[in-house]
Design an enzyme around this catalytic site. Structure first.
Site, PDB file in Angstrom:
ATOM      1  N   ASP A 297       0.860  -1.239   0.041  1.00 52.59           N
ATOM      2  CA  ASP A 297       0.004   0.084  -0.125  1.00 52.59           C
ATOM      3  C   ASP A 297       0.790   1.331   0.046  1.00 52.59           C
ATOM      4  O   ASP A 297       2.095   1.269   0.515  1.00 52.59           O
ATOM      5  CB  ASP A 297      -1.025   0.130   1.287  1.00 52.59           C
ATOM      6  CG  ASP A 297      -0.172   0.381   2.511  1.00 52.59           C
ATOM      7  OD1 ASP A 297       0.006   1.751   2.721  1.00 52.59           O
ATOM      8  OD2 ASP A 297       0.523  -0.168   3.025  1.00 52.59           O
ATOM      9  N   CYS A 335      -6.445   1.894 -18.493  1.00 47.34           N
ATOM     10  CA  CYS A 335      -7.196   2.724 -17.534  1.00 47.34           C
ATOM     11  C   CYS A 335      -8.250   3.280 -18.024  1.00 47.34           C
ATOM     12  O   CYS A 335      -8.178   3.873 -19.313  1.00 47.34           O
ATOM     13  CB  CYS A 335      -6.298   3.420 -16.695  1.00 47.34           C
ATOM     14  SG  CYS A 335      -5.916   5.214 -17.505  1.00 47.34           S
ATOM     15  N   CYS A 338      -7.264   6.710 -20.020  1.00 49.18           N
ATOM     16  CA  CYS A 338      -6.733   6.397 -21.608  1.00 49.18           C
ATOM     17  C   CYS A 338      -7.675   5.847 -22.515  1.00 49.18           C
ATOM     18  O   CYS A 338      -7.717   6.372 -23.605  1.00 49.18           O
ATOM     19  CB  CYS A 338      -5.622   5.536 -21.322  1.00 49.18           C
ATOM     20  SG  CYS A 338      -3.988   6.517 -20.393  1.00 49.18           S
TER      21      CYS A 338
END
Length: 404
Positions: A297, A335, A338
Site C-alpha cells: 500500500d 485505465c 486513457c
C-alpha cells in the site's frame, strides 16, 4: 445488511505458485468480504474513501482491497461499527485493511514522516524531545492531537478496540516505529516493547475480533530497523505467536529493501500472508514480490497524480510539460482515462484550470490512471509467477521503466 460473508466467514491464505529459488509467490488471501489475488496493491483510502475516486471508479480500475487508517477513523469508529463495519459503511463492500495508527502517532513524535529514506543516515535527525507531539511509554503513546488540540492516548488495547469497531478484514498490531536517526541501542529497546505490545494486541484482539459478526484477522508488525540480528530474532518470536499474517514495517534505506525482506521472510511462516507497509515504486514492488511480500500500500500513486506526476511504462512524466500532445498518458494503457481518449494536453489544461470542477476532474482522471498502473503491475507479476517467467518480466519492466 449483508450477512452472507464469503469463505465461510474465515480468513486464510493459499499459495498457488512459487518463484523458483526465491521467497516470492503468487497466492490468494481469502477474507469474509472476498478474495485478494496476490501480489496485490491496496488503494489507500485514509478516511474510508480514496480521494477524488468513487467506489465505482475503484472497481473500474480492478482494485481488490482498500486500506484505511485506524488513527484517522478512531473518533468515528463507533458510528462505523453501527453501520456493520468498514466495508459496509464506506460502500466499498470488498476486502479492507486498517493500520494500527502507530505510524501516525510516531510521526508526531520523531517528526519523521517517510518510512523509507533515500538519504544517508547522517542527514536524518529527530525532532528535539521537548518539541515532540508524542511520548512513548510502556503503556502506549501519549500524544497531542493537532486536529482536536487535545491530549490523547493510544496503546495496544486502544488500537485493537478502535480497529475492531472499524471492522476491516485485516488489522495491524500496535508497534513502535523507530526512525533512521535512532541508534541500535534504542532499536533494541523499542523492539522489545513492540514484542510486548504484540502480545497485548493479540490478547485484546481475541476478545473482540468477532464483535461485528465476521472474522477480523490480525497481522503482527515486524520492526528492527536495518539490523539483521534484530529482524531475524523478532521474526522468530512473531512466528510463534498466533497472528493471521504479518506487516513488514520500519525505516530503512531503499537499497537494503530486498535484504531486509529476505531476513524477515526466511524466518516467518510461509503459509501466512505478508504486507509491505507504505511502498509503491515499481522497483520496490518487484523487489518486494520477489522476496516474499504479498500485498502493498502507499499514498504515492494518488498523491503524485494530484501534483501532475504521471506513471508510464517508460518512467514517470510531468503532465505540466505537455502543452500540445494529443497522445494518451501512456500508449497501450487500459485505465478508464486513457481508454476514454483523454490526451496529455487536455489533462494539463484541466490541472492548470482556475475552475475547481476542472481541477477535480483532473484529480479523478489522473488518480485512476496512476492507481491502475500500479494495480496492473501487481496483476502482471501475479500472472508472470503463474507462468514461471517472473525474472524475465521483472528485467523487461525495469529496463522499460528506468531505461537502463
Amino acid at each position: 445488511m449483508n450477512h452472507n460473508y464469503q469463505n465461510n466467514n474465515t480468513f486464510s491464505f493459499e499459495i498457488t505458485k512459487r518463484i523458483p529459488g526465491q521467497l516470492g509467490r503468487a497466492g490468494i488471501i481469502h477474507t469474509p468480504h472476498g478474495d485478494i489475488k496476490t501480489p496485490a496493491f491496496m488503494c489507500v483510502g485514509t478516511y474510508g474513501e480514496v480521494r477524488f475516486m468513487s467506489m465505482e471508479d475503484l472497481h473500474a480500475i480492478n482494485a481488490q482491497a482498500m486500506l484505511s487508517n485506524g488513527y484517522h477513523l478512531r473518533n468515528i469508529s463507533p458510528e462505523i461499527a453501527q453501520k456493520g463495519g468498514l466495508a459496509a459503511w464506506s460502500g466499498w463492500n470488498g476486502p479492507t485493511l486498517t493500520d494500527s495508527g502507530g505510524f501516525q502517532v510516531m510521526s508526531l513524535g520523531s517528526g519523521m514522516g517517510k518510512v523509507v529514506s533515500m538519504d544517508r543516515e547522517k542527514e536524518v535527525t529527530n525532532t528535539d524531545p521537548k518539541e515532540r507531539l508524542a511520548h512513548v511509554s510502556e503503556d502506549g503513546v501519549e500524544f497531542f492531537d493537532p486536529f482536536t488540540n487535545q491530549k490523547d492516548f493510544i496503546g495496544p488495547e486502544e488500537s485493537m478496540q478502535i480497529q475492531c469497531r472499524i471492522g476491516a478484514d485485516i488489522h495491524m498490531a500496535y508497534d513502535e516505529l523507530t526512525s533512521l536517526a535512532d541508534s541500535y541501542e534504542y532499536n533494541v529497546e523499542a523492539l522489545a516493547r513492540t514484542e510486548r505490545w504484540a502480545l497485548r494486541s493479540l490478547e485484546e484482539h481475541k476478545k473482540r475480533h468477532m464483535d461485528l459478526g465476521y472474522y477480523q484477522a490480525l497481522y503482527g508488525v515486524i520492526q528492527g530497523g536495518r539490523w539483521e540480528d534484530l529482524r531475524r530474532s523478532t521474526c522468530k518470536k512473531f512466528a510463534k505467536m498466533d497472528f493471521d499474517g504479518y506487516g513488514l514495517g520500519g525505516a530503512f534505506l531503499k537499497e537494503s529493501l530486498g535484504e531486509i525482506l529476505k531476513w524477515c521472510n526466511e524466518e516467518l511462516p510461509e503459509h501466512k500472508p505478508r504486507h509491505l507497509l507504505g511502498l509503491s515504486r515499481p522497483d520496490d514492488i518487484l523487489i518486494g514480490a520477489q522476496n516474499g511480500a504479498d500485498t502493498f500500500d502507499c499514498v504515492a500513486p494518488s498523491r503524485e497524480a494530484r501534483h501532475g506526476r504521471i506513471y508510464t511504462r517508460h518512467g514517470n512524466i510531468s503532465i505540466k510539460k505537455f502543452t500540445d500532445s494529443e497522445e494518451p498518458l501512456d500508449i497501450g494503457c487500459d485505465c478508464p482515462t486513457c481508454q476514454a481518449g483523454w490526451t496529455k494536453k487536455r489533462l494539463r489544461e484541466l490541472l492548470k484550470s482556475e475552475n475547481k470542477e476542472d481541477k477535480y476532474l483532473y484529480f479523478n482522471l489522473a488518480t485512476a490512471h496512476n492507481l491502475r498502473f500500479i494495480i496492473r503491475l501487481t496483476e502482471e507479476i501475479h500472472q508472470a509467477i503463474l507462468e514461471e517467467r517472473f525474472e524475465e518480466y521483472k528485467n523487461k519492466f525495469l529496463k522499460d521503466f528506468y531505461g537502463n
